[in-house]
Design a protein around this motif. Structure first.
Motif, PDB file in Angstrom:
ATOM      1  N   ASP A 159       0.802  -1.223   0.000  1.00 36.81           N
ATOM      2  CA  ASP A 159       0.000   0.000   0.000  1.00 36.81           C
ATOM      3  C   ASP A 159       0.834   1.271   0.000  1.00 36.81           C
ATOM      4  O   ASP A 159       0.282   2.372   0.040  1.00 36.81           O
ATOM      5  CB  ASP A 159      -0.931   0.038   1.226  1.00 36.81           C
ATOM      6  CG  ASP A 159      -2.133  -0.865   1.050  1.00 36.81           C
ATOM      7  OD1 ASP A 159      -2.665  -0.951  -0.066  1.00 36.81           O
ATOM      8  OD2 ASP A 159      -2.530  -1.497   2.042  1.00 36.81           O
ATOM      9  N   ARG A 160       2.148   1.134   0.016  1.00 33.92           N
ATOM     10  CA  ARG A 160       3.039   2.305  -0.009  1.00 33.92           C
ATOM     11  C   ARG A 160       4.367   1.867  -0.611  1.00 33.92           C
ATOM     12  O   ARG A 160       4.960   0.879  -0.162  1.00 33.92           O
ATOM     13  CB  ARG A 160       3.257   2.848   1.400  1.00 33.92           C
ATOM     14  CG  ARG A 160       4.254   3.999   1.493  1.00 33.92           C
ATOM     15  CD  ARG A 160       4.437   4.439   2.956  1.00 33.92           C
ATOM     16  NE  ARG A 160       5.595   5.293   3.109  1.00 33.92           N
ATOM     17  CZ  ARG A 160       5.573   6.625   3.002  1.00 33.92           C
ATOM     18  NH1 ARG A 160       4.447   7.250   2.749  1.00 33.92           N
ATOM     19  NH2 ARG A 160       6.678   7.331   3.167  1.00 33.92           N
ATOM     20  N   VAL A 161       4.805   2.589  -1.625  1.00 35.47           N
ATOM     21  CA  VAL A 161       6.140   2.370  -2.176  1.00 35.47           C
ATOM     22  C   VAL A 161       6.964   3.600  -1.836  1.00 35.47           C
ATOM     23  O   VAL A 161       6.541   4.728  -2.114  1.00 35.47           O
ATOM     24  CB  VAL A 161       6.117   2.134  -3.709  1.00 35.47           C
ATOM     25  CG1 VAL A 161       7.541   2.041  -4.255  1.00 35.47           C
ATOM     26  CG2 VAL A 161       5.336   0.867  -4.037  1.00 35.47           C
ATOM     27  N   GLU A 162       8.106   3.376  -1.213  1.00 31.93           N
ATOM     28  CA  GLU A 162       9.006   4.474  -0.865  1.00 31.93           C
ATOM     29  C   GLU A 162      10.157   4.516  -1.853  1.00 31.93           C
ATOM     30  O   GLU A 162      10.612   3.482  -2.349  1.00 31.93           O
ATOM     31  CB  GLU A 162       9.553   4.293   0.552  1.00 31.93           C
ATOM     32  CG  GLU A 162       8.480   4.428   1.606  1.00 31.93           C
ATOM     33  CD  GLU A 162       9.020   4.322   3.021  1.00 31.93           C
ATOM     34  OE1 GLU A 162      10.222   4.022   3.211  1.00 31.93           O
ATOM     35  OE2 GLU A 162       8.219   4.528   3.946  1.00 31.93           O
ATOM     36  N   TRP A 163      10.590   5.724  -2.121  1.00 29.87           N
ATOM     37  CA  TRP A 163      11.768   5.975  -2.948  1.00 29.87           C
ATOM     38  C   TRP A 163      12.741   6.770  -2.100  1.00 29.87           C
ATOM     39  O   TRP A 163      12.337   7.685  -1.367  1.00 29.87           O
ATOM     40  CB  TRP A 163      11.365   6.767  -4.201  1.00 29.87           C
ATOM     41  CG  TRP A 163      12.500   7.494  -4.850  1.00 29.87           C
ATOM     42  CD1 TRP A 163      13.373   7.011  -5.774  1.00 29.87           C
ATOM     43  CD2 TRP A 163      12.911   8.842  -4.589  1.00 29.87           C
ATOM     44  NE1 TRP A 163      14.293   7.973  -6.106  1.00 29.87           N
ATOM     45  CE2 TRP A 163      14.027   9.111  -5.384  1.00 29.87           C
ATOM     46  CE3 TRP A 163      12.430   9.853  -3.745  1.00 29.87           C
ATOM     47  CZ2 TRP A 163      14.679  10.348  -5.380  1.00 29.87           C
ATOM     48  CZ3 TRP A 163      13.076  11.075  -3.724  1.00 29.87           C
ATOM     49  CH2 TRP A 163      14.194  11.309  -4.553  1.00 29.87           C
ATOM     50  N   ARG A 164      13.992   6.425  -2.159  1.00 27.34           N
ATOM     51  CA  ARG A 164      15.051   7.177  -1.474  1.00 27.34           C
ATOM     52  C   ARG A 164      16.209   7.354  -2.438  1.00 27.34           C
ATOM     53  O   ARG A 164      16.518   6.454  -3.225  1.00 27.34           O
ATOM     54  CB  ARG A 164      15.557   6.427  -0.241  1.00 27.34           C
ATOM     55  CG  ARG A 164      14.531   6.290   0.841  1.00 27.34           C
ATOM     56  CD  ARG A 164      15.014   5.326   1.929  1.00 27.34           C
ATOM     57  NE  ARG A 164      13.909   4.974   2.783  1.00 27.34           N
ATOM     58  CZ  ARG A 164      13.740   5.447   4.013  1.00 27.34           C
ATOM     59  NH1 ARG A 164      14.633   6.254   4.529  1.00 27.34           N
ATOM     60  NH2 ARG A 164      12.698   5.084   4.726  1.00 27.34           N
ATOM     61  N   ALA A 165      16.840   8.483  -2.354  1.00 23.26           N
ATOM     62  CA  ALA A 165      18.054   8.732  -3.133  1.00 23.26           C
ATOM     63  C   ALA A 165      18.908   9.729  -2.378  1.00 23.26           C
ATOM     64  O   ALA A 165      18.389  10.626  -1.697  1.00 23.26           O
ATOM     65  CB  ALA A 165      17.713   9.277  -4.516  1.00 23.26           C
TER      66      ALA A 165
END
Length: 189
Positions: A125-131
């Protein structure tokens, strides 16, 4: 989970295996991939073999990481994309594009396609992106794919043994017009 293949008009997203080891190795020689991602640097043939022959299949079989090679319909490797389960109902997306295939929107297209799949088929229910702060290319892909940038995490990631500040963003099923598997109650504005 058994690996799946996803397609768009321009792309085939499929698992990678021994036949893809050389293409992954060649693409990962790019200094930008080694700088901005967590692939080993220098990236050696044994890293590529371990990735295609062990890490990727294990992630699928353990239902913990869903890694897709992003291929053009011609069969050429354009990039990699992975969705790794984190907390229940949450996955983190990571991706890279082969140097010669940057700027064509392939990774944005692949990200939206893979996220749509993980929302509808994997109970996420949630996709996280980090960079890492400064990785403007990754941030542009995330924003074009529909992620909401939520802020900066101090010392939010480790890359090659160094703690670094990172941007974080999220994509929810509703951002793609999809229902959630669990109710969501946003904070009052």
């Amino acid at each position: 989970m058994e690996p799946v293949t996803l397609t768009t008009g321009r792309l085939v997203l499929r698992t990678v295996g021994p036949d893809d080891t050389e293409a992954v190795y060649e693409a990962a020689q790019d200094p930008d991939i080694q700088r901005w991602t967590v692939v080993p640097s220098p990236y050696r043939p044994e890293h590529s073999r371990s990735f295609t022959e062990q890490l990727v299949p294990d992630g699928w079989s353990q239902d913990s990481a869903f890694t897709f090679g992003v291929f053009l319909t011609s069969g050429e490797l354009a990039g990699m994309l992975g969705l790794t389960r984190q907390a229940p109902g949450t996955a983190e997306v990571g991706f890279w594009a082969a140097r010669e295939h940057r700027g064509h929107g392939y990774i944005t297209e692949a990200t939206r396609t893979a996220c749509r799949w993980v929302f509808t088929e994997a109970g996420v229910d949630r996709v996280e992106w980090r960079a890492e702060v400064g990785n403007l290319a990754s941030r542009a892909v995330a924003e074009r794919a529909g992620f909401t940038i939520e802020g900066t995490l101090r010392s939010g990631m480790s890359n090659k043994g160094v703690r670094r500040d990172c941007w974080v963003g999220s994509l929810l099923p509703s951002d793609l017009g999809l229902p959630s598997t669990a109710p969501y109650l946003p904070a009052p504005s």
